[in-house]
Design an enzyme around this catalytic site. Structure first.
Site, PDB file in Angstrom:
ATOM      1  CB  ALA A 159      -4.829  -3.343   0.373  1.00 51.66           C
ATOM      2  NE  ARG A 160      -9.063   0.358  -0.916  1.00 46.36           N
ATOM      3  CZ  ARG A 160     -10.252   0.529  -1.480  1.00 46.36           C
ATOM      4  NH1 ARG A 160     -10.832   1.720  -1.444  1.00 46.36           N
ATOM      5  NH2 ARG A 160     -10.862  -0.483  -2.060  1.00 46.36           N
TER       6      ARG A 160
ATOM      7  CD  GLN B 136       3.578  -4.154  -5.783  1.00 44.93           C
ATOM      8  OE1 GLN B 136       3.318  -2.978  -5.608  1.00 44.93           O
ATOM      9  NE2 GLN B 136       2.647  -5.102  -5.839  1.00 44.93           N
TER      10      GLN B 136
ATOM     11  CB  VAL C 167      -0.932   0.036   1.222  1.00 46.56           C
ATOM     12  CG1 VAL C 167      -1.850   1.261   1.154  1.00 46.56           C
ATOM     13  CG2 VAL C 167      -1.759  -1.238   1.324  1.00 46.56           C
ATOM     14  CB  ALA C 168       1.421   3.913  -2.491  1.00 49.36           C
TER      15      ALA C 168
ATOM     16  CB  SER D   3      -6.294  -7.960  -2.942  1.00 46.37           C
ATOM     17  OG  SER D   3      -6.174  -7.478  -4.265  1.00 46.37           O
ATOM     18  N   GLY D   4      -9.182  -7.057  -2.613  1.00 49.60           N
ATOM     19  CA  GLY D   4     -10.344  -6.282  -3.039  1.00 49.60           C
ATOM     20  C   GLY D   4     -11.535  -6.458  -2.130  1.00 49.60           C
TER      21      GLY D   4
ATOM     22  CB  CYS E   4      -0.434   0.706  -9.495  1.00 48.92           C
ATOM     23  SG  CYS E   4      -0.707   2.397  -8.910  1.00 48.92           S
TER      24      CYS E   4
END
Length: 340
Positions: free
Chosen positions: A243-244, A79, A26-27, A219-220, A110
């Site tokens: 992730a989020r 990554q 996660v950026a 993911s998602g 991305c």
């Protein structure tokens, strides 16, 4: 699928992991500080935020910081992103030499325009031939140096709904040497809007079984332990990547493991949240210094406070905090039982 079988060890090529609940790249969040907290709360595997191949070959100091292993990371993945096969291969070699990660992951998912306009990220899912060239170059470079380090690829469903190229991209990646796949089943055009189509993950799992039992990770729309269980049951994927859903919530990894193995999980107290936030702040400061850590921690504190009564007042103060003392005062007022 029986519940007890949902949480299990997984193998990515020669890499063996004890569990299948991962923290995705996660950026702006997947730094060594938060990864360290995630591991303390039982993340099975962690990824750095995506690293620019162009910056890596330019010897960027910030990029070197991004690839640093956390002190408690037994295994971790770095990554990388880019669209030039030669530069990506050189980046992979530099990373193997300098960081010795457990895995190198290629970002082909991305959706951010600043990434895709260079032909990287989700633009690679749109162009399977280019993706093959990138993965082949990286895989050849990595396996020649250390065959124990698998190369993996994360993709999207496609560029837009009318052009779903996940199957072609996934096959190209595997043919080029990828030993595992991760799929975010939204298109680039969707970015993070709408619902993630988990049916696509299930379809990819079926396809990958015919390509040599390549593990697929999903993911998602993973925001709670129940979501992870639902994805595993619906898709039969090898594991899940939060992730989020893990932002300000590193506890989700242990809770997911508990749910998958015991059928229930232990709620986290507000005190535990604040203690984790305080620890993350100090770990971050070890890496970037107190001032920078406090600035970065402002938005993260807001994530930790999500769902708590009175959060508006604390968050308003936290977003202006510029020192350890400022954050300590906010935390003490929010939870007096914490002695800071």
């Amino acid at each position: 699928m029986q519940q007890h079988a949902l949480y299990h060890p997984v193998s990515i090529g020669p890499l063996s992991l004890k569990g299948n609940v991962f923290f995705a790249p996660v950026a702006g969040y997947s730094d060594s500080a938060f990864r360290s907290i995630a591991i303390e709360w039982e993340a099975s595997f962690t990824y750095t935020e995506m690293v620019s191949s162009e910056a890596m070959v330019r010897d960027s100091l910030n990029t070197k910081r991004l690839i640093r292993r956390a002190s408690n990371e037994t295994h971790y993945a770095i990554q990388i992103f880019g669209s030039n096969p030669a530069v990506m291969a050189e980046t992979a070699k530099l990373i193997v030499d300098s960081a010795q990660p457990s895995c190198i992951d290629i970002n082909a998912g991305c959706p951010m325009p600043k990434i895709t306009k260079t032909g990287a990220g989700a633009a690679l899912t749109r162009e399977p031939t280019r993706l093959y060239e990138v993965v082949k170059a990286v895989a050849d470079a990595v396996y020649a140096q250390d065959a124990r380090i698998p190369v993996t690829v994360k993709i999207r469903a496609g560029w837009e709904e009318a052009h779903l190229t996940w199957k072609e991209a996934a096959r190209a990646a595997v043919d080029a040497g990828a030993q595992a796949l991760a799929l975010h089943p939204r298109t680039c055009a969707q970015c993070y809007a709408g619902e993630a189509n988990w049916d696509i993950i299930a379809d990819l799992v079926q396809c990958a079984r015919g390509w040599g039992e390549v593990p697929v990770f999903g993911s998602g729309d993973l925001h709670a332990p129940e979501d992870a269980r639902a994805m595993l049951e619906h898709t039969a994927c090898a594991g899940v990547m939060f992730a989020r859903g893990a932002m300000g919530n590193p506890f989700i990894f242990r809770q997911t493991r508990q749910l998958l193995t015991e059928g229930y999980y232990t709620p986290v107290t507000f005190e535990q949240k604040l203690r984790a936030a305080w620890r993350e702040l100090h770990l971050l400061a070890q890496d970037v210094g107190e001032s920078s850590a406090c600035k970065q921690m402002r938005k993260r504190f807001v994530s930790y406070a999500k769902g708590e009564r009175g959060k508006t007042q604390w968050c308003q103060r936290a977003v202006h905090a510029s020192s350890f003392a400022d954050f300590a005062a906010v935390i003490r007022d929010a939870c007096p039982c914490i002695g800071l």
